[in-house]
Design a protein around this motif. Structure first.
Motif, PDB file in Angstrom:
ATOM      1  N   GLU A   1       0.857  -1.255   0.081  1.00 52.89           N
ATOM      2  CA  GLU A   1       0.039   0.071   0.001  1.00 52.89           C
ATOM      3  C   GLU A   1       0.989   1.200  -0.041  1.00 52.89           C
ATOM      4  O   GLU A   1       0.400   2.460   0.045  1.00 52.89           O
ATOM      5  CB  GLU A   1      -1.022   0.068   1.103  1.00 52.89           C
ATOM      6  N   ARG A   2       2.275   1.079  -0.092  1.00 52.01           N
ATOM      7  CA  ARG A   2       3.241   2.197   0.118  1.00 52.01           C
ATOM      8  C   ARG A   2       2.817   3.105   1.037  1.00 52.01           C
ATOM      9  O   ARG A   2       3.246   4.380   1.292  1.00 52.01           O
ATOM     10  CB  ARG A   2       3.058   3.010  -1.296  1.00 52.01           C
ATOM     11  N   PHE A   3       2.654   2.631   2.387  1.00 57.76           N
ATOM     12  CA  PHE A   3       2.830   3.358   3.568  1.00 57.76           C
ATOM     13  C   PHE A   3       4.326   3.303   3.880  1.00 57.76           C
ATOM     14  O   PHE A   3       4.733   4.291   4.487  1.00 57.76           O
ATOM     15  CB  PHE A   3       2.305   2.505   4.591  1.00 57.76           C
ATOM     16  N   TYR A   4       4.964   2.397   3.352  1.00 57.27           N
ATOM     17  CA  TYR A   4       6.703   2.496   3.570  1.00 57.27           C
ATOM     18  C   TYR A   4       7.195   2.459   2.245  1.00 57.27           C
ATOM     19  O   TYR A   4       6.701   1.673   1.146  1.00 57.27           O
ATOM     20  CB  TYR A   4       7.162   1.713   4.407  1.00 57.27           C
ATOM     21  N   GLU A   5       8.487   2.662   2.014  1.00 54.45           N
ATOM     22  CA  GLU A   5       9.338   2.323   0.766  1.00 54.45           C
ATOM     23  C   GLU A   5      10.376   1.328   1.166  1.00 54.45           C
ATOM     24  O   GLU A   5      11.128   1.611   1.876  1.00 54.45           O
ATOM     25  CB  GLU A   5       9.844   3.414   0.119  1.00 54.45           C
ATOM     26  N   GLN A   6      10.439   0.295   0.365  1.00 56.42           N
ATOM     27  CA  GLN A   6      11.559  -0.705   0.620  1.00 56.42           C
ATOM     28  C   GLN A   6      12.874  -0.106   0.166  1.00 56.42           C
ATOM     29  O   GLN A   6      13.079   0.824  -0.636  1.00 56.42           O
ATOM     30  CB  GLN A   6      11.236  -1.850  -0.370  1.00 56.42           C
ATOM     31  N   GLN A   7      13.876  -0.763   0.979  1.00 56.03           N
ATOM     32  CA  GLN A   7      15.284  -0.180   0.371  1.00 56.03           C
ATOM     33  C   GLN A   7      15.857  -0.709  -0.746  1.00 56.03           C
ATOM     34  O   GLN A   7      16.860  -0.077  -1.108  1.00 56.03           O
ATOM     35  CB  GLN A   7      16.310  -0.332   1.633  1.00 56.03           C
ATOM     36  N   SER A   8      15.410  -1.913  -1.113  1.00 57.64           N
ATOM     37  CA  SER A   8      15.846  -2.451  -2.316  1.00 57.64           C
ATOM     38  C   SER A   8      15.051  -3.412  -2.783  1.00 57.64           C
ATOM     39  O   SER A   8      13.911  -3.942  -2.165  1.00 57.64           O
ATOM     40  CB  SER A   8      17.323  -3.146  -1.894  1.00 57.64           C
ATOM     41  N   GLY A   9      15.154  -3.989  -3.998  1.00 55.70           N
ATOM     42  CA  GLY A   9      14.055  -5.102  -4.581  1.00 55.70           C
ATOM     43  C   GLY A   9      13.171  -4.079  -5.360  1.00 55.70           C
ATOM     44  O   GLY A   9      12.934  -3.096  -5.280  1.00 55.70           O
ATOM     45  N   THR A  10      12.251  -5.006  -5.823  1.00 59.68           N
ATOM     46  CA  THR A  10      11.046  -4.658  -6.803  1.00 59.68           C
ATOM     47  C   THR A  10       9.861  -4.889  -6.376  1.00 59.68           C
ATOM     48  O   THR A  10       9.617  -6.392  -6.027  1.00 59.68           O
ATOM     49  CB  THR A  10      11.392  -4.885  -8.162  1.00 59.68           C
ATOM     50  N   ILE A  11       8.755  -4.497  -6.121  1.00 59.14           N
ATOM     51  CA  ILE A  11       7.301  -4.780  -5.936  1.00 59.14           C
ATOM     52  C   ILE A  11       6.529  -4.418  -6.975  1.00 59.14           C
ATOM     53  O   ILE A  11       6.263  -3.249  -7.216  1.00 59.14           O
ATOM     54  CB  ILE A  11       6.831  -4.221  -4.549  1.00 59.14           C
TER      55      ILE A  11
END
Length: 345
Positions: free
Chosen positions: A152-162
């Motif tokens: 839901e993009r409440f947070y952004e990942q540091q690496s990788g792809t969603i």
């Protein structure tokens, strides 16, 4: 700041009360001595005491006013701190959103909630096919709920792809992405209003036919027939007029009225008894025929019929398969199933 305000309030109140009592004792003592010596009339002493009594109330109000001002300053400071927090991009209008079930893909995702916090996801990779039900299972702290927060993009990942539908979620307009998702949390909120108002809360323009379709899909028709005023019946504060299973089904129906392409269910059956859990399992299976369902479950009985089960442990994906495959191939899943008496006899 709150502790400082509490300290100031305590000190100011006590100081004002003690000061008033000391002033009264001083006036009475000095005045009494002067009256005894004949240097002061009794009427003058009474006048001084009345002046003192008249001053006590305004002084108390002044102290109270200063205390309230301190409370206000603390609140203003807190509001300013909140205003200065980094904010996400404006969601904007959702625009045209499709209705076809959406697939999801996590590829090498790593995430932590802060630079000083431990890593929550370590190279997490799995796929959720479009349509059907996929389950996330594992012990507490495995990172299952974080999957939803990242989706839901409440947070952004540091690496990788969603990716959703093969498109990186960072490239989706935020409004369009969230309009494609439906989310039902563990403690499904039901508002103090009518059943209809609760159902159409997120889709106010929905038609009567859509409401009836969703009621049938979530097995709520009997509930509506039983209520004295049908859909217009007030359900009470936090849905007190409804059972736990009915509140969960109302929350699912509310999410489905938005026609989500991906329905996220977070521990939807954790607080239900066996009968209501069975009914909700039937509802989830029915919903999975129309859209993609991604469900987090501690009760494995909820997801034994899932098309795909993703087993997570310590922020990693350790196994993926059906219930039967995981019983044969994964020790952790077999242990979880054994503790819930789900091993075949």
């Amino acid at each position: 700041r709150g502790v400082a305000v509490a300290w100031w309030t305590s000190i100011a109140g006590i100081s004002a009360w003690v000061s008033a009592q000391l002033a009264f004792v001083a006036v009475l003592g000095v005045g009494g001595a002067r009256v005894a010596s004949g240097a002061l009339e009794v009427s003058s002493l009474i006048a001084f005491l009345l002046y003192l009594f008249y001053l006590v109330a305004p002084i108390g109000q002044m102290v109270q006013g200063v205390t309230q001002m301190q409370n206000g300053l603390a609140a203003v400071k807190r509001i300013r701190e909140i205003e200065e927090l980094p904010a996400e991009e404006a969601a904007g209008a959702a625009g045209a959103v499709g209705t076809a079930p959406a697939g999801v893909s996590f590829e090498g995702v790593a995430f932590r909630y802060g630079d000083d916090r431990p890593v929550v996801h370590h190279d997490v990779s799995f796929t959720v096919p479009a349509g059907g039900m996929t389950a996330l299972v594992g012990p507490s702290g495995a990172g299952k709920s974080t999957v939803f927060a990242l989706l839901e993009r409440f947070y952004e990942q540091q690496s990788g792809t969603i990716s959703v539908d093969g498109r990186d979620i960072g490239q989706w307009p935020l409004g369009e992405l969230r309009a494609s998702l439906g989310y039902v949390e563990q403690d499904a909120p039901v508002l103090d209003g009518s059943l209809r108002e609760n159902l159409v809360f997120a889709a106010p323009g929905v038609g009567e036919a859509d409401i009836r379709r969703v009621l049938a899909l979530t097995r709520l028709e009997d509930l509506v027939a039983r209520l004295p005023e049908g859909l217009e019946t007030k359900v009470g504060h936090r849905g007190i007029m409804l059972s736990g299973g009915e509140r969960q089904r109302v929350a699912i129906a509310r999410a489905l009225l938005r026609r989500p392409r991906l329905l996220l269910l977070d521990e939807a059956t954790s607080q239900l008894d066996a009968v209501n859990e069975l009914r909700l399992r039937e509802v989830i299976a029915e919903v999975a025929r129309e859209t993609t369902v991604l469900v987090i479950a501690h009760r494995l009985s909820t997801v034994t019929t899932a098309d795909r089960i993703v087993v997570m442990e310590a922020g990693r994906v350790r196994a993926v398969g059906t219930h039967r495959e995981l019983l044969d191939d994964d020790d952790l899943y077999r242990e979880l199933a054994a503790t819930q008496f789900l091993l075949p006899t």
